[in-house]
Scaffold this motif. Structure first.
Motif, PDB file in Angstrom:
ATOM      1  N   MET A  48       0.712  -1.347   0.045  1.00  0.00           N
ATOM      2  CA  MET A  48      -0.023  -0.066  -0.009  1.00  0.00           C
ATOM      3  C   MET A  48       1.017   1.310  -0.030  1.00  0.00           C
ATOM      4  N   ARG A  75      -1.710   7.945  -4.562  1.00  0.00           N
ATOM      5  CA  ARG A  75      -2.804   8.271  -3.818  1.00  0.00           C
ATOM      6  C   ARG A  75      -4.168   7.771  -4.609  1.00  0.00           C
ATOM      7  N   ARG A  83      -4.508   3.892  -4.081  1.00  0.00           N
ATOM      8  CA  ARG A  83      -4.668   3.479  -2.703  1.00  0.00           C
ATOM      9  C   ARG A  83      -6.277   3.812  -2.555  1.00  0.00           C
ATOM     10  N   GLY A  84      -7.043   2.753  -2.152  1.00  0.00           N
ATOM     11  CA  GLY A  84      -8.451   2.924  -1.651  1.00  0.00           C
ATOM     12  C   GLY A  84      -9.228   2.947  -3.283  1.00  0.00           C
ATOM     13  N   MET A 133      -7.451  -1.675   1.432  1.00  0.00           N
ATOM     14  CA  MET A 133      -6.808  -2.534   2.629  1.00  0.00           C
ATOM     15  C   MET A 133      -7.818  -2.353   3.784  1.00  0.00           C
ATOM     16  N   ALA A 190     -14.097   8.591   0.401  1.00  0.00           N
ATOM     17  CA  ALA A 190     -13.337   7.540  -0.419  1.00  0.00           C
ATOM     18  C   ALA A 190     -14.312   7.554  -1.955  1.00  0.00           C
ATOM     19  N   ALA A 209     -13.091  10.941  -3.588  1.00  0.00           N
ATOM     20  CA  ALA A 209     -11.723  10.856  -3.943  1.00  0.00           C
ATOM     21  C   ALA A 209     -11.523  10.036  -5.279  1.00  0.00           C
ATOM     22  N   HIS A 210     -12.171   8.842  -5.266  1.00  0.00           N
ATOM     23  CA  HIS A 210     -11.905   8.005  -6.457  1.00  0.00           C
ATOM     24  C   HIS A 210     -13.050   7.855  -7.194  1.00  0.00           C
ATOM     25  N   MET A 236     -16.350   1.193   3.192  1.00  0.00           N
ATOM     26  CA  MET A 236     -15.320   2.219   2.662  1.00  0.00           C
ATOM     27  C   MET A 236     -14.395   1.806   1.792  1.00  0.00           C
ATOM     28  N   MET A 237     -13.661   0.562   1.886  1.00  0.00           N
ATOM     29  CA  MET A 237     -12.801   0.236   1.035  1.00  0.00           C
ATOM     30  C   MET A 237     -13.269  -0.190  -0.329  1.00  0.00           C
ATOM     31  N   ARG A 263      -5.498   7.411   5.263  1.00  0.00           N
ATOM     32  CA  ARG A 263      -4.481   7.406   3.878  1.00  0.00           C
ATOM     33  C   ARG A 263      -4.808   6.077   3.243  1.00  0.00           C
ATOM     34  N   ALA A 264      -5.291   4.972   3.565  1.00  0.00           N
ATOM     35  CA  ALA A 264      -5.606   3.829   2.901  1.00  0.00           C
ATOM     36  C   ALA A 264      -6.689   4.121   1.727  1.00  0.00           C
ATOM     37  N   LYS A 265      -7.440   4.817   2.439  1.00  0.00           N
ATOM     38  CA  LYS A 265      -8.511   5.414   1.351  1.00  0.00           C
ATOM     39  C   LYS A 265      -7.998   6.354   0.130  1.00  0.00           C
ATOM     40  N   GLY A 266      -6.776   6.707   0.244  1.00  0.00           N
ATOM     41  CA  GLY A 266      -6.254   7.479  -0.897  1.00  0.00           C
ATOM     42  C   GLY A 266      -6.469   8.926  -0.744  1.00  0.00           C
ATOM     43  N   LEU A 267      -6.635   9.554   0.743  1.00  0.00           N
ATOM     44  CA  LEU A 267      -7.032  10.882   0.902  1.00  0.00           C
ATOM     45  C   LEU A 267      -5.492  11.666   0.989  1.00  0.00           C
ATOM     46  N   SER A 268      -5.514  12.664   0.459  1.00  0.00           N
ATOM     47  CA  SER A 268      -4.282  13.681   0.445  1.00  0.00           C
ATOM     48  C   SER A 268      -3.917  13.920   1.884  1.00  0.00           C
TER      49      SER A 268
END
Lengths: 625, 325, 384
Positions: free
Chosen positions: A56, A86, A89-90, A95, A117, A120-121, A166-167, B228-233
């Motif tokens: 990760m 970034r 990740r997620g 994870m 999340a 962000a994605h 969330m993941m 952070r694992a969610k990909g946040l800044s």
């Protein structure tokens, strides 16, 4: 052509700290295909969690990846700039973590945490995000209304579901689950594992499951990588590994498990300790503990090579020296089946065979209708408005030399019961009779005399020994208090005897607890309880915090002590395999009450209560057993 | 909620009574009114008659707890304790030794105090938290290390030097502001800036370091790893997650002092000649006017308890786990 | 020469002896020894410790007091020797030159002439106004103060006051904090309620005010009984001790609260439960199991509080509720000097000296405290 899944090659993680260089992960390689579940299996400290964090790119600041390659599909993850990582990740790689209690932000609503999340994605906000949050919650089996809850309003299992939701928000190709159920009770563990398996197959996701539990790995994984001291020592399909484990370490892992069918036998054991992470290895890392090691093992490090179509192993046993490092690995030696666990007949178990014990007058411990209620106070004057019935009318009896297992999930009241029996807590109602004498209302000298008869060993070997006292003083404390007639000479003699009995060196008395490993500390705790020569030992989850190889040593030790001294055990546990292995009788607790009680074989084979049936069905490995 | 407030108020009573008894014991029993009179009259003119006269003039000529001379209820009420001490509960502060009404002084003097303490507090909190966030964001870098060293150096300087240095530089050398003084109304700003700036600078080292430690502790928690694992800044993690959680310990230390801002700062006010409660107190201490000191002690306690209640209430705003029942 | 043992001297030496005995008896306890070793191995830790030792040495030398025998002719032959009313210390003896070489009034560091013009006779016998030459030109490294005393000497003399406030206050505070904090945490219930009540009450009073109130009262009592003190030094000393006692009695709440919380956690720990299962008594559990496990918090608090107390002395002396105005202290130095900033040219050296000496002492203490906390705090341990 785009590939799916995750491929790891030659991964090495270093920690440099106070001038020392540690290599907790060294040359780790494995691959997970699309829609596949791979288990990374190993005992604590083998480097499996650091491997996951390295994938990760979330390693703690002191740790660094110094070699290796990680490909997610066609993307080289280690080469990505942080900004691009970034996005991964997620998103494509997600994870979930072990501790559901602390892994969620306590001051944010579930919906907001999932929404982050999504934004962000997938760029989802507002109404679209709302709808997606509800869809995700539904996918993980949570009520849509739960999105407005804060984490503290959810149970452990619900939190883990929320974390999974969330993941899943970034629609990952690969999901890493680091011990996702270790902190959960067996029924919830079963549900979460099923959910993960279900999500993996339905979404065509790859799942990297990190676990220490052979049974969980066996239930879930398509392929299994066994880690030892920072390396993968065996890498095989589930079927092949569980049918013929090849590496001596893996075979030991199987052999040390307590199982009902090993009842009355000594468990195989794994001597020694995992080498320190800063140790220099010339040969095989397992050589010092390996029963089959030969000179080459100490001088030359083995490589992970294929021995069968879907089975690779890092062991010289399978590869003659001349091709040891050859690229074309082949099966060189006939793979020997795992040797049967060494069976040493133990002394006949006391009280067996014999009639099932009723509440006979000869019982050593007799608990009658014991209740422990904690008052709930509310309002202006802190009036008692109700009570938490931690233990609510429990009756038990234990004969001299007998082992009664008390089974139940966390919060069922089993630890409270133990403390009430020891009079560490004042019971609200009921009776505790020890050797025919009622403990209630006893004070001073007479209570002290009864305390000699029963002692306790706790779960956590780290908090059960005072870190500021030397082992000798820890062992002497009970004698000073309960056997004042002993002089210093007699006390130190007893300390020496007990240390030897639990297999610790004599010089242990002069050292502090932190110099010992978890297993050794548990031995010290057992020795401490034995110094006052009790007749009843309450064992409160004595092996739950230990690795399986250490657990086997402790269980063997407990069996030896019982055989030699005829102690009775009240063995509190949540682990049904251990119960089947060592207990004569079992009491199952739920919600402060005993729901079922009986002889171990009968109860485990033909449970009468619905709750016991569910517990048995949820135990990992149940289907394959 | 109402239940909670009532209980809190009931709990406040014994505390205020304790404060009351403590100050009463200090000022009337350890140090008797006779001693007080002797101090005020000066050693030379002390005659028993003068002492009695001074006591009578200031109302200190009664017994402490039980008045055997009086009859009925007056036996208990016509005493020093009831008159001088219990009166405080009704915010009846009485007269100062110079004959002025303490309550009126407090009412006029609290505004200048507030005018300095409130901006110092608010701007300070903002600055310190921002600096701490900055250091936390760049943790482990040269900026962070240098910042921490600077903080330790700044907190090793006595507050007196900040005041003296500030006055010397901004007042005497650069002539930006008048060195000290006060003017009511809008013109007060000229006299406000310097004390506020000095107050701010004096607190930087201590507070920034404290908040940085809080943030770093939060950074180490599991939920940060999840975020952070969610990909946040990193910025989002810091502001949304870490700051949100660190608000809980920050509020613990911050909210409780808000009501006390009324009391002003002793040092700042006396150096800058601000006619606030701080300088009032310091003057009273130097003049050994115990009536004022006792009043300020009591007022301080009341405001502290108000601060405790406000703290509890503020928790419910930032921590969903806290419910006042 | 007649040795004089002030109360504060006795307590300071007692404290030193206590610390030495403690260190000696604990030298084999590696849970205590290792962190200290860690502190000493770091450059900042060793450097700040060295500075503190130098300050401590000055302070200890300044605590060996005596009164000089007056010259014989003061009394009839054969009469008992007369002693000067002035109490001196070993440090004064070492610094005799600095102490006795006084000027008339202010002079700048290493100056050759006084700061103010005076009327004097010129070489031609006429009255001129000029800067008179110093008696000891270039003899005052940090200049002289209003009455012509050497500022370096004053600064060195102020160290003892700072050290005493920092250490004796702790000595008063610790018994309260440890017994009350631990009792509240361990016994709970009524005991806890009572102790919490006491410390909330003390906390609720604004600190400076409570200290000011108590000091005023003590001051009044001292003034009311001048017959109890045979020298000015003894009087100042009692006031200093009273200040330490007051700071200690009002300052125990923070540590007590910390200890209460920690003991509340510890008492549920399994090693305490194990001891209870052995029937070990409450006092033994408190002293053998709980106290050693909160000792690190006590040590951390002691070193952190030290620098705060040195700073507090200056503020309190400024407010007028600190040490005796006649006593050498940083607070009094600043207080005396700050008004002179208005002069032209500025009399800056006295402030500068107080600033530098205080800054170095407090900075060393703060850096040392940081190192000690890092080494002793178990939370830090877990991170590494």
């Amino acid at each position: 052509m785009s590939r799916r899944g995750l491929r790891v090659e030659g991964l090495r993680v270093q920690i440099s700290q106070a001038g020392r260089l540690l290599v907790p992960v060294d040359d780790v390689g494995f691959a997970i295909g699309a829609n596949e579940c791979v288990a990374l299996l190993g005992e604590s400290g083998c480097g499996k969690s650091l491997t996951a964090l390295a994938l990760m790119r979330l390693l703690p600041e002191v740790a660094q990846v110094t070699a290796g390659r990680v490909d997610l599909g066609d993307t080289d993850l280690l080469g990505l700039p942080e900004l691009a990582m970034r996005g991964v990740r997620g998103g494509r790689l997600a994870m979930i973590f072990q501790e559901p209690m602390t892994s969620l932000n306590p001051v944010m609503r579930v919906a907001d945490q999932i929404g982050e999340a999504l934004a962000a994605h997938r760029g989802l906000v507002g109404e679209a995000a709302r709808a997606e949050v509800e869809r995700l919650l539904q996918a993980v089996g949570l009520d849509a209304g739960r999105q407005w809850d804060y984490p503290f309003q959810l149970s452990g299992g619900q939190r883990q579901r929320a974390l999974i939701a969330m993941m899943l928000a970034g629609e990952p190709e690969v999901l890493i689950a680091d011990e996702p159920t270790t902190a959960l009770d067996v029924l919830v563990q079963d549900q979460i594992l099923k959910l993960l398996k279900d999500l993996q197959t339905r979404r065509g996701m790859s799942l990297l499951l990190i676990t220490h539990d052979l049974d969980v790995a066996g239930d879930m994984a398509d392929r299994v990588a066994v880690m030892y001291a920072g390396q993968i020592v065996e890498w095989a399909s589930r079927a092949s590994l569980y049918a013929t484990p090849r590496h001596p370490y893996t075979r030991k892992l199987f052999a040390v498990l307590p199982r009902p069918e090993r009842r009355g036998q000594r468990l195989d054991s794994l001597p020694g300790r995992v080498p320190a992470a800063d140790a220099q290895h010339l040969g095989c890392r397992f050589a010092d503990r390996c029963p089959e090691a030969f000179p080459r093992c100490h001088g030359e490090a083995p490589s992970l090579l294929q021995v069968a179509p879907d089975h690779a192993v890092r062991c010289h046993l399978f590869f003659p020296a001349d091709i040891g490092n050859g690229a074309s690995a082949r099966v060189a030696a006939p793979i020997s089946p795992p040797p049967p666990a060494r069976v040493e007949s133990m002394q006949p178990e006391p009280g067996e065979p014999g009639p099932p014990r009723g509440r006979a007058a000869d019982a050593l411990l007799e608990v009658r209708d014991l209740a422990v209620h904690f008052p709930i106070r509310r309002g202006l004057l802190r009036r008692v408005v109700g009570s938490i019935k931690a233990v609510d009318g429990v009756s038990l009896s234990i004969a001299p030399g007998e082992t009664l297992a008390l089974v139940g999930e966390s919060g069922c009241g089993k630890t409270t019961l133990a403390r009430a029996v020891l009079r560490l807590l004042e019971p609200t109602a009921g009776q505790v009779m020890l050797a025919g004498r009622d403990l209630a209302g006893l004070r001073g000298e007479r209570l002290r005399r009864l305390r000699r008869e029963m002692q306790i060993v706790f779960q956590d070997p780290f908090s059960s020994l005072n870190p500021r006292m030397k082992v000798g003083a820890i062992l002497e404390e009970g004698m000073r208090s309960l056997l004042p007639e002993l002089d210093a000479q007699a006390r130190s003699e007893r300390v020496a005897v007990r240390l030897e009995q639990v297999g610790l060196p004599a010089d242990a008395a002069g050292r502090h607890p932190h110099e010992f490993s978890g297993g050794q500390r548990q031995r010290i705790a057992i020795a401490r309880a034995l110094t006052v020569e009790p007749r009843l030992l309450i064992l409160d989850e004595p092996t739950s915090a230990l690795d399986v190889s250490v657990q086997a040593q402790i269980l063997n030790l407990l069996a030896d002590i019982q055989a030699r001294q005829g102690l009775a055990y009240l063995f509190i546990t949540h682990n049904l395999s251990v119960v089947g292995y060592l207990a004569q009788r079992v009491a199952v607790m739920q919600g402060g009450r005993v729901v079922e009680e009986g002889r171990a074989e009968t109860l485990l084979a033909r449970p009468r209560s619905d709750y016991t049936r569910r517990l048995l069905a949820a135990a990992p490995g149940h289907l394959r057993a | 909620m109402l239940d909670y407030l009532v209980r809190r108020l009931l709990y406040a009573l014994p505390i205020l009574l304790g404060v009351n008894l403590l100050t009463f014991a200090l000022f009337f029993m350890v140090n008797t009114p006779d001693d007080m009179a002797r101090i005020h009259l000066g050693v030379k003119r002390v005659t028993p008659q003068a002492i009695e006269a001074w006591k009578a003039e200031h109302g200190y000529d009664r017994p402490l707890f039980i008045n055997t001379q009086a009859t009925g209820v007056d036996q208990v009420t016509d005493t020093l304790f009831v008159d001088k001490s219990l009166g405080l509960f009704a915010f009846d502060f009485g007269m100062a030794d110079d004959g002025r009404d303490i309550a009126r002084e407090i009412k006029t003097r609290m505004w200048p105090s507030l005018a300095i303490a409130l901006p110092t507090f608010l701007v300070g909190l903002l600055c310190y938290v921002s600096f701490a966030l900055l250091l936390t964001f760049f943790r482990g870098s040269a900026l962070d290390r240098g910042g921490v060293i600077l903080c330790v150096a700044l907190m090793s300087i006595s507050g007196l030097f900040y005041v003296i240095g500030g006055q010397y530089l901004m007042g005497k050398l650069w002539h930006w502001f008048p060195i000290s003084g006060w003017q009511p109304g809008l013109d007060a700003w000229k006299f406000l800036v310097m004390p506020v700036v000095v107050g701010l600078v004096a607190g930087i080292g201590d507070s920034t370091r404290f908040y940085r430690a809080l943030f770093l502790e939060e950074m180490g928690k599991d939920y940060v790893r999840t975020a952070r694992a969610k990909g946040l800044s990193d910025l989002r993690v810091l502001f949304r997650h870490v700051l949100g959680n660190a608000m809980i310990p920050i509020l613990t230390g911050v909210v409780v002092v808000i009501p006390r801002l009324f009391l002003g700062s002793l040092i700042i006010e006396s150096f800058f000649g601000i006619p606030g409660l701080g300088s009032y107190t310091i003057d009273a201490i130097q003049a050994q006017d115990f009536a004022i000191v006792r009043s300020m002690v009591f007022l301080g306690s009341v405001l502290y308890i108000v601060g405790l209640v406000l703290t509890d209430i503020s928790y419910t705003l930032v921590d969903p786990r806290v419910r006042l029942e | 020469m007649k040795p004089v043992l002030l109360w504060s001297d006795a307590l300071l030496f007692l404290l030193m002896a206590g610390v030495l005995v403690l260190v000696w008896s604990m030298r084999h306890e590696d849970w205590l020894r290792d962190p200290w070793r860690h502190v000493m191995r770091s450059r900042i830790g060793a450097g700040s410790a060295l500075l503190l030792v130098v300050f401590l040495a000055v302070g200890l030398l300044d605590s060996l007091h005596y009164r000089e025998r007056l010259p014989r002719e003061a009394g009839p032959p054969g009469a008992t020797a007369q002693h000067s009313g002035e109490v001196l210390s070993a440090l004064d003896w070492l610094l005799t030159d600095l102490r006795t070489r006084t000027e008339k009034t202010y002079s700048a560091p290493l100056a050759t002439h006084l700061y103010v013009k005076e009327s004097m006779k010129g070489p031609d016998g006429r009255e001129v106004r000029d800067y008179p030459p110093l008696q000891y030109p270039r003899g005052h490294l940090l200049g002289t103060d209003k009455v012509g005393q050497d500022v370096l000497y004053l600064s060195l003399k102020s160290i003892r006051t700072g050290l005493l406030i920092g250490s004796l206050t702790t000595l008063v505070m610790l018994p309260f904090a440890i017994t009350l904090g631990m009792a509240a945490g361990y016994f709970g219930g009524r005991v806890d309620d009572l102790i919490q009540y006491v410390y909330t009450t003390i906390n609720s009073i604004p600190g400076v005010l409570l200290i000011a109130a108590a000091v005023l009262v003590v001051q009044a009592q001292i003034e009311a009984h001048p017959e109890l003190f045979d020298t000015a030094a003894a009087r100042a000393d009692v006031r200093l001790l009273a200040l330490c006692a007051i700071l200690g009695i009002t300052g125990w709440t923070g540590l007590a609260r910390l200890l209460r919380g920690e003991v509340l956690k510890l008492r549920e720990m399994e090693f305490v439960q194990a001891a209870r299962a052995f029937g070990v008594g409450r006092l033994a559990i408190l002293s053998r199991h709980l106290l050693p496990n909160v000792m690190h918090l006590v040590l951390i608090t002691v070193v952190i509080d030290f620098s705060g107390l040195v700073l507090a002395e200056a503020v309190l002396s400024y407010v007028g509720v600190g040490v005796d105005p006649a006593m050498n202290s940083f607070g009094n130095m600043i207080n005396g000097a700050r008004l002179e900033l208005a002069r032209e040219p500025v009399v800056w050296w006295q402030l500068a000296a107080a600033f530098v000496f205080m800054f170095v002492l407090v900075l060393a203490a703060n850096l040392f405290a940081d190192q000690v906390r890092d080494a002793l705090d178990p939370r830090m341990e877990r991170k590494s």
